[in-house]
Every structure is written in C-alpha cells, then in structure tokens.
Design a protein around this motif. Sequence first.
Motif, short mmCIF file in Angstrom:
data_model
loop_
_atom_site.label_atom_id
_atom_site.label_comp_id
_atom_site.label_asym_id
_atom_site.label_seq_id
_atom_site.Cartn_x
_atom_site.Cartn_y
_atom_site.Cartn_z
N ILE A 1 0.84 -1.20 0.00
CA ILE A 1 0.00 0.00 0.00
C ILE A 1 0.87 1.25 0.00
N GLY A 2 1.97 1.19 0.72
CA GLY A 2 2.90 2.32 0.74
C GLY A 2 3.39 2.66 -0.65
N ILE A 3 3.71 1.63 -1.42
CA ILE A 3 4.23 1.87 -2.78
C ILE A 3 3.13 2.38 -3.69
N LEU A 4 1.92 1.84 -3.50
CA LEU A 4 0.78 2.34 -4.28
C LEU A 4 0.64 3.85 -4.09
N GLN A 5 0.73 4.22 -2.81
CA GLN A 5 0.56 5.63 -2.48
C GLN A 5 1.69 6.47 -3.07
N GLN A 6 2.90 5.92 -2.99
CA GLN A 6 4.08 6.63 -3.48
C GLN A 6 3.98 6.87 -4.99
N ASN A 7 3.51 5.83 -5.71
CA ASN A 7 3.44 5.94 -7.17
C ASN A 7 2.26 6.75 -7.64
N GLN A 8 1.27 6.84 -6.78
CA GLN A 8 0.00 7.44 -7.17
C GLN A 8 0.19 8.84 -7.76
N THR A 9 0.97 9.70 -7.10
CA THR A 9 1.12 11.07 -7.58
C THR A 9 1.84 11.11 -8.91
N GLU B 1 2.05 8.79 -11.15
CA GLU B 1 1.36 8.11 -12.24
C GLU B 1 0.28 8.97 -12.88
N THR B 2 -0.40 9.75 -12.05
CA THR B 2 -1.45 10.60 -12.63
C THR B 2 -0.83 11.58 -13.61
N LYS B 3 0.42 11.96 -13.31
CA LYS B 3 1.09 12.89 -14.22
C LYS B 3 1.54 12.17 -15.47
N GLU B 4 2.15 10.99 -15.27
CA GLU B 4 2.76 10.33 -16.42
C GLU B 4 1.84 9.30 -17.06
N GLY B 5 0.65 9.16 -16.49
CA GLY B 5 -0.30 8.24 -17.10
C GLY B 5 0.03 6.78 -16.89
N GLY B 6 0.43 6.46 -15.70
CA GLY B 6 0.68 5.04 -15.37
C GLY B 6 2.04 4.60 -15.86
N GLY B 7 2.64 3.69 -15.18
CA GLY B 7 3.98 3.26 -15.57
C GLY B 7 4.12 1.75 -15.48
N GLU B 8 5.16 1.29 -16.15
CA GLU B 8 5.42 -0.14 -16.15
C GLU B 8 5.83 -0.61 -14.76
N SER B 9 6.53 0.30 -14.04
CA SER B 9 7.07 -0.10 -12.73
C SER B 9 5.94 -0.43 -11.76
N SER B 10 4.83 0.29 -11.83
CA SER B 10 3.76 0.02 -10.89
C SER B 10 3.10 -1.32 -11.18
N THR B 11 2.99 -1.67 -12.47
CA THR B 11 2.47 -2.98 -12.82
C THR B 11 3.40 -4.06 -12.27
N ASN C 1 5.44 -3.77 -9.77
CA ASN C 1 5.32 -3.83 -8.31
C ASN C 1 4.08 -4.60 -7.89
N ALA C 2 2.98 -4.34 -8.60
CA ALA C 2 1.73 -5.02 -8.26
C ALA C 2 1.90 -6.52 -8.39
N THR C 3 2.51 -6.94 -9.52
CA THR C 3 2.73 -8.37 -9.72
C THR C 3 3.64 -8.93 -8.64
N LEU C 4 4.69 -8.18 -8.34
CA LEU C 4 5.65 -8.63 -7.34
C LEU C 4 4.95 -8.84 -5.99
N PHE C 5 4.21 -7.84 -5.55
CA PHE C 5 3.57 -7.97 -4.24
C PHE C 5 2.48 -9.04 -4.25
N ALA C 6 1.76 -9.13 -5.38
CA ALA C 6 0.73 -10.17 -5.45
C ALA C 6 1.35 -11.54 -5.29
N SER C 7 2.49 -11.75 -5.97
CA SER C 7 3.10 -13.08 -5.86
C SER C 7 3.70 -13.29 -4.47
#
Lengths: 116, 227
Positions: free
Chosen positions: A23-31, A33-43, A45-51
């Motif tokens: 959740i911390g990383i979600l929050q960190q990337n949130q600002t 990403e809205t500027k850059e329109g989402g990034g590969e790194s957040s995807t 990270n999501a996969t990493l944490f999910a696994s």
Amino acid sequence: MADRLTQLQDAVTQMSDYFCNSIGILQQNQTTETKEGGGESSTNNATLFASLISQTATDIETLIESLPDQEYTPEKQEETLKNLVAENQVSGEKLRQVINEAESMLKQVRLYHKTI
Amino acid sequence: MKMAASESEATQAFPNPPSILYKLYTDEAVESGSAPKPPPPVQGHYQMFGAPFNTGDAMIRSLEEQNVQRLYPQQYDKKVELKKLNRSILICFLELLDILIDNPSSPERNDKIKDLSILFINMHHLINEYRPHQARETLRVVLERQKRQRDEMIQQITRAMEKAQTILKTCDGSLKQLITTLPAAEDEQEEMETSQANEKTDQNPVTLDSFVDSQDRDLIKYVDTFK
C-alpha cells in the motif's frame, strides 16, 4: 533454522509487512502516475507484491498444516515427563555402576601391571 | 591495566559474569557447602527490562484480558482456526484495497484496518497458545535423547569390559603354558599384552627369569577372579 512456530510467526509478520509496503508503494506511485499516465514499474510492483503475498499465504498454510493434530493435555505430557525423568535416573544409576565396575577393573589391571 | 581489562569486558556482547561471584564457587567451597546458595525463586511481583511481571500470571494472557476482540469460539481446533484466520486476513486485505480504489477517504477504510489488525493479533495469539505445548515437547525430546545416550554409554562400556575379560582369559591360558615351557624373552611380550596398559615395561629378560614363578602365579590368581 528456527522452530516451526517461530517460522509461522515470522511468516505472519512478513505478511503484514508486505501489506504495509504494497500500500505504501501504491501511495508513493500514485502522484507520479497521474502525471505520467501510469507506468510499467507500478504494474511490476503489483505483480511482485501479489506473488509475494500469495506465496506467504501458501507458506503459512503449509506451516499450519505441519503443526501437531492432536495436542496432548498438559497432564498427560507431565506424566510422560515424570516417567522419563524416572527412567533417566535408573539409567544414570546403572551407568554409574558400570563405570565404577570398569574403573575398579582398570585399577586392578594397572596394579598388576605395576607389580610386574 | 585493571581498568583496561574491565573496559574491554564492558564492551563485550556477552560479558563474563562478575568475578567476585563465580570465584566463590571453587571445588572445595562447593564440596564443603560454604559456597553461596542460588537465590530463591522470585514470588509475586518483579520487573524485567522495566516491565512489571507477576509470577502468578497465566503463561499466556487471554485475548479478553488484553481488550482484544476474540474471533474464534470457546471450543476450537487451533489448526482449523488458524487456516480460517489466514484466509480472512487475505480477504480483509483485498477488501481494504477495494475501499482504497473506490473511496479512499471513507471511514470504512479505518474500520477495515482495525479489522485487519484484530485478525493479526488473533492469529499471533493462537500461535502463541502452542508455545507451552512446544516447551513441554522439547523437554521430552531432550530427556529422551539423554536417556538414549546413557543407555548407549552403558552398552559401550559393558562391551569393552567383556572384551578386556576375554583378553585376560586368553592370557591366563597362555601364561600357564609360559610358566612351564617358554623362555623368558617371549614371556615379557606376553605380559605386556596382559597388562593392557599403554606403558612399556622396561624389565629385561635376564632378571625376569628369576621371579617369573611367583609373580605369574599372582597374575593367574588375579585373572581367575575375572572368570
């Protein structure tokens, strides 16, 4: 390697760490990403944490499975321990006897050896 | 010099016990009973790292005592409950994520976080309830191992003694022969074997000849006692 209970506790703690960090990383990337329109790194990270989280959950499940099924009552365990202590004392006494025998035998042999 | 020693001791991760204490426990002092007795077990209240403890306290305080909501029934199977909690934690986390996606500022979020923490506390509590059982089982394993070691030791010593006795018996036979037949030089060799000790006998064959009779009879008598 720690005992199973400690491993289980560590796994549970790790699970909470992952929750926190993800959740911390979600929050960190949130600002950003809205500027850059989402990034590969957040995807990533999501996969990493999910696994990581699903892996830890499986680990916890396995560790729980390895715990003893039926617990002996404290009374029964105490009885077993008392028996063991008694048996241990008998063995210890026997061991002392055998050692004494062996020592006296050795002494006799040495004594004779000296007289020759 | 003394200062330097105590300073280096003070910085050790595991400093030695204070020497004024352990030096009182010499072999003589322990034997004569003049060594100080161990302190009696503490009864009632005591402090450890500043936190108060009571010896009368239950080993594991119940959740209710710690003002935590209990999520499992009075009668329960620990393994089943642990698995349930494990899954509930995952579901709770997913729900929390949903809340964060849909409505991050809603008060539901804090409720969910609280639920999650209660779930974790319950899980840790259940795991800790295994600890007393684990402690007793560990003790049992240690005792069993100790007993096995003692039994093995008894067997080993008995075997060694039997072996020594057979050797002594064969020596008995050959020594009897020696008295009547063999020359002194071989005699010495035989006796060295008999002695079983590692020391080397430094007698010489010429003098051995003179007392072989009386001494060997002693040996035979001695060996006879082992039969």
